[in-house]
Scaffold this motif. Structure first.
Motif, PDB file in Angstrom:
ATOM      1  N   LEU A 424       0.190-112.616 -55.748  1.00  0.00           N
ATOM      2  CA  LEU A 424      -1.099-112.227 -55.332  1.00  0.00           C
ATOM      3  C   LEU A 424      -1.585-112.220 -53.977  1.00  0.00           C
ATOM      4  O   LEU A 424      -2.372-111.659 -53.831  1.00  0.00           O
ATOM      5  CB  LEU A 424      -1.776-113.890 -55.993  1.00  0.00           C
ATOM      6  N   ARG A 425      -0.710-112.755 -53.334  1.00  0.00           N
ATOM      7  CA  ARG A 425      -0.898-112.497 -51.671  1.00  0.00           C
ATOM      8  C   ARG A 425      -0.879-110.997 -51.466  1.00  0.00           C
ATOM      9  O   ARG A 425      -1.882-110.454 -50.583  1.00  0.00           O
ATOM     10  CB  ARG A 425       0.107-113.074 -50.740  1.00  0.00           C
ATOM     11  N   GLU A 426       0.001-110.385 -51.967  1.00  0.00           N
ATOM     12  CA  GLU A 426      -0.050-108.818 -51.996  1.00  0.00           C
ATOM     13  C   GLU A 426      -1.254-107.977 -52.531  1.00  0.00           C
ATOM     14  O   GLU A 426      -1.537-107.156 -51.749  1.00  0.00           O
ATOM     15  CB  GLU A 426       1.346-108.181 -52.368  1.00  0.00           C
ATOM     16  N   GLY A 448     -10.353-120.050 -60.271  1.00  0.00           N
ATOM     17  CA  GLY A 448      -9.619-121.210 -60.412  1.00  0.00           C
ATOM     18  C   GLY A 448      -8.639-121.373 -61.416  1.00  0.00           C
ATOM     19  O   GLY A 448      -7.277-121.850 -61.315  1.00  0.00           O
ATOM     20  N   ASP A 449      -8.697-121.194 -62.876  1.00  0.00           N
ATOM     21  CA  ASP A 449      -7.949-121.237 -63.835  1.00  0.00           C
ATOM     22  C   ASP A 449      -6.960-120.211 -63.791  1.00  0.00           C
ATOM     23  O   ASP A 449      -5.830-120.192 -64.196  1.00  0.00           O
ATOM     24  CB  ASP A 449      -8.736-121.266 -65.437  1.00  0.00           C
ATOM     25  N   VAL A 450      -7.408-119.138 -63.221  1.00  0.00           N
ATOM     26  CA  VAL A 450      -6.113-117.768 -62.905  1.00  0.00           C
ATOM     27  C   VAL A 450      -5.175-118.413 -61.967  1.00  0.00           C
ATOM     28  O   VAL A 450      -3.874-118.042 -62.222  1.00  0.00           O
ATOM     29  CB  VAL A 450      -6.993-116.682 -62.457  1.00  0.00           C
ATOM     30  N   LEU A 451      -5.630-119.121 -60.845  1.00  0.00           N
ATOM     31  CA  LEU A 451      -4.488-119.536 -60.105  1.00  0.00           C
ATOM     32  C   LEU A 451      -3.661-120.710 -60.734  1.00  0.00           C
ATOM     33  O   LEU A 451      -2.478-120.391 -60.588  1.00  0.00           O
ATOM     34  CB  LEU A 451      -5.181-120.383 -58.775  1.00  0.00           C
ATOM     35  N   LEU A 459       8.091-120.068 -61.485  1.00  0.00           N
ATOM     36  CA  LEU A 459       9.308-121.073 -61.601  1.00  0.00           C
ATOM     37  C   LEU A 459       9.346-121.554 -60.135  1.00  0.00           C
ATOM     38  O   LEU A 459       9.686-122.534 -59.558  1.00  0.00           O
ATOM     39  CB  LEU A 459      10.619-120.717 -62.029  1.00  0.00           C
ATOM     40  N   ASP A 460       8.904-120.588 -59.100  1.00  0.00           N
ATOM     41  CA  ASP A 460       9.479-121.075 -57.658  1.00  0.00           C
ATOM     42  C   ASP A 460       8.165-120.714 -56.690  1.00  0.00           C
ATOM     43  O   ASP A 460       8.402-120.613 -55.570  1.00  0.00           O
ATOM     44  CB  ASP A 460      10.591-120.104 -57.157  1.00  0.00           C
ATOM     45  N   ALA A 461       6.904-120.772 -57.357  1.00  0.00           N
ATOM     46  CA  ALA A 461       5.838-120.486 -56.320  1.00  0.00           C
ATOM     47  C   ALA A 461       4.822-121.870 -56.447  1.00  0.00           C
ATOM     48  O   ALA A 461       4.345-122.184 -57.494  1.00  0.00           O
ATOM     49  CB  ALA A 461       4.887-119.480 -56.752  1.00  0.00           C
ATOM     50  N   LEU A 465      -0.912-118.143 -53.978  1.00  0.00           N
ATOM     51  CA  LEU A 465      -0.943-116.932 -53.544  1.00  0.00           C
ATOM     52  C   LEU A 465       0.565-116.253 -53.639  1.00  0.00           C
ATOM     53  O   LEU A 465       0.880-115.096 -53.364  1.00  0.00           O
ATOM     54  CB  LEU A 465      -1.385-116.834 -51.983  1.00  0.00           C
ATOM     55  N   ASP A 466       1.440-116.966 -53.583  1.00  0.00           N
ATOM     56  CA  ASP A 466       2.816-116.672 -53.870  1.00  0.00           C
ATOM     57  C   ASP A 466       3.276-116.218 -55.262  1.00  0.00           C
ATOM     58  O   ASP A 466       4.380-115.632 -55.214  1.00  0.00           O
ATOM     59  CB  ASP A 466       3.839-117.649 -53.057  1.00  0.00           C
TER      60      ASP A 466
END
Length: 609
Positions: A424-426, A448-451, A459-461, A465-466
């Protein structure tokens, strides 16, 4: 140009007037590589063709019991073998280099065209065709451009051998000199039919690719309405048509290949039959007969390149035609623009429809025809369908601005925005003014619900944003993709933001919050929203109704709802003689004020809870 030097600093300005002109332009831009391939090809083919003469000399030396001539012939054969090895090695290197560099040039041209036209490209050319051109067609174009030099070397070698046989043994050389052109040109009458069948195959394959691309892109919607099997059946049918067309094309090429085997065989029989009679009469020696026979056998190798060049041209011509069609698309004026680089401000005005979007205001546009709305949005973004239809920003035609300045000034978000794969950051790392933070844009777009969904699916974020976004955001719902795209557009913070149905896939409650967030984030910027949603229309400073290609009414939502029947018909989906629906469960709410009041009550209930 070597492979390690790619990409090209500048791929050039292609001649896209037709497919053959485009192929010729590509070949001319690789003159150095083509001449290098021609030189190595001549070394290889001439060395191969010289072996029969060496064999004939060796046979005659044995018959004459001449050790000196036999040793000399052995040295010549070793020299020919070296020429074959060196020529073949470097011919392959130069041929592959020409192929890859030609394909890379076409890919760079297509990428530059996509960057210049932006979303207008897929409005003018089907997305499936763009995919077909940038993948399979690129390889076929590179194949033909590379094969031209090898074919030229083979043709020159055939001519040299025929002349050499005429000088070496005129009695048999005449048979070869007459028979070889017949062998080489015998397939010409079949080439038009083979080319037509190849064109049909490419056309059907392009349609199947378009259908597959559209089906995959809309798979979620198709499953929702139960139309998945229907479209899969259509693709199966299209795929079978491609298969049948490919079989018909392959049959013709098989016939051409068979002729290329049959006729050289008949020529060889004629040479041997005539040569034996001449040898019995003592007019030629055994060594000369062996030489001519071996030369005819070896000529089959360069003659095969006549078939290859015909096949390469047949397959590359429709590919080049499609590539030229994409590359021939242009903005209404030149890319560089006639004015100095600048980002103008002021009102946005479209002379074609009379639409005016005042600077720093939120303007909503209601248009009953979605296609007309898409064309108007494209024009507002600086991509008019025809010259002379440019919009004005602060009195300055967008077409007169350099492309970079025009895109900095106006950003158009399509009705179906694309999310590229990555974090998401990219996704949110886009050129921007820096005035809008990612957190604020996500909040304004109600993400908000999307995040939360992205974090749960990763699994690792731990930081949203990652979190990773899959290809085209297929793991997200349509509304979630719309909101992320809206957040991305808000971050760019352009002078003018044009949104085409930005909330068509979200529920009414979320839509109302997005409308408030959009108005807050763009309070001092010009914003144009194409919509028929009463929630967005009620938040707009100015609403324009576009009817039959012109602005028919301008005002605020509530006034237009009461005074303009055409506006009311588009917004409420009711005709003039139909009463307003009163059922509380009816989705076509006639009274926008009642809907807004209900939403405000819901907000109060939530806050009190």
């Amino acid at each position: 140009m070597q492979i390690q030097d790619l990409p090209y600093p500048d791929p050039g300005a292609p001649d896209a007037r037709s497919g053959p002109r485009f192929l010729w332009w590509l070949w001319r831009n690789q003159t150095g590589g083509q001449l290098k391939s021609l030189a190595w090809g001549m070394l290889h083919f001439v060395s191969v063709s010289a072996l029969p003469f060496c064999v004939g000399l060796a046979v005659q030396a044995v018959l004459d019991r001449s050790g000196t001539r036999l040793a000399l012939t052995g040295g010549l054969m070793a020299l020919c073998g070296t020429g074959i090895a060196v020529g073949d090695t470097f011919l392959h290197r130069s041929a592959v280099t020409n192929w890859i560099t030609a394909a890379a040039r076409v890919q760079q041209l297509l990428a530059r065209q996509a960057a210049q036209l932006g979303s207008a490209l897929t409005r003018r050319v089907a997305a499936g065709e763009v995919v077909a051109v940038s993948t399979g067609d690129v390889e076929k174009i590179g194949w033909f451009v590379e094969a031209v030099s090898r074919f030229t070397a083979a043709a020159l070698t055939v001519a040299v051998v025929c002349v050499g046989l005429l000088v070496y043994q005129p009695a048999l050389g005449v048979v070869v000199a007459v028979g070889v052109p017949v062998v080489a040109l015998a397939v010409l009458p079949l080439l038009p039919r083979a080319t037509r069948r190849a064109d049909i195959q490419r056309e059907k394959a392009g349609r199947a690719t378009e259908l597959a691309s559209d089906t995959v892109a809309g798979l979620r919607v198709l499953r929702g309405i139960g139309g998945e099997e229907l479209f899969l059946d259509r693709y199966r049918s299209a795929s079978q048509e491609v298969r049948r067309a490919a079989v018909r094309s392959a049959r013709m090429w098989s016939l051409i290949s068979a002729i290329q085997v049959l006729l050289p065989g008949l020529l060889m029989i004629a040479v041997v039959w005539h040569g034996v009679h001449l040898a019995r009469e003592g007019r030629i020696t055994v060594g000369e007969l062996v030489t001519v026979y071996s030369a005819v056998m070896v000529l089959n190798y360069p003659l095969r390149h006549f078939e290859e060049i015909a096949m390469a041209y047949s397959f590359s011509r429709p590919s080049a035609r499609r590539a030229a069609r994409v590359l021939s698309l242009r903005r209404a004026t030149d890319i560089e623009g006639a004015r100095e680089a600048q980002v103008p401000g002021g009102d946005l005005y479209d002379p074609a429809t009379g639409l005016l979007a005042p600077a720093g205001r939120l303007t909503a546009v209601v248009c009953g025809d979605p296609d007309a709305a898409g064309r108007l949005a494209e024009r507002l973004g600086g991509h008019p369908a025809e010259p002379g239809a440019s919009v004005l920003l602060g009195g300055v035609p967008l077409d007169d601005l350099p492309l970079d300045s025009a895109r900095t000034a106006v950003l158009v978000q399509d009705k179906d925005p694309v999310l590229l794969s990555g974090s998401l950051r990219e996704l949110l790392d886009v050129p921007s003014s820096g005035a809008v933070r990612a957190e604020d844009a996500l909040a304004a777009a109600q993400c908000g619900d999307v995040l939360e969904a992205l974090v749960q699916g990763s699994l690792d974020a731990s930081d949203p944003l990652d979190a990773r976004i899959t290809e085209r955001g297929r793991s997200l719902s349509g509304g979630q993709r719309q909101r992320l795209a809206l957040a991305r557009s808000l971050i760019t913070d352009p002078e003018v933001l044009v949104l085409d149905e930005p909330t068509s896939a979200v529920d009414s409650h979320t839509e109302a919050r997005i409308a408030d967030g959009l108005r807050r984030m763009r309070s001092d910027r010009t914003t144009v929203v194409f919509t028929s949603s009463p929630l967005l229309l009620d938040r707009a400073d100015r609403v324009a109704l576009v009817h039959e290609g012109a602005v028919a009414a301008v005002g605020v939502h509530r006034d237009l709802l009461d005074s303009e029947p055409r506006y009311r018909a588009v917004v409420t989906r009711e005709s003039d003689d139909e009463p307003a629906p009163t059922s509380p469960g009816d989705e076509n709410v006639a009274d926008g004020n009642a809907l807004l009041g209900a939403l405000e009550q819901l907000e109060e209930i939530e806050e009190s809870a």
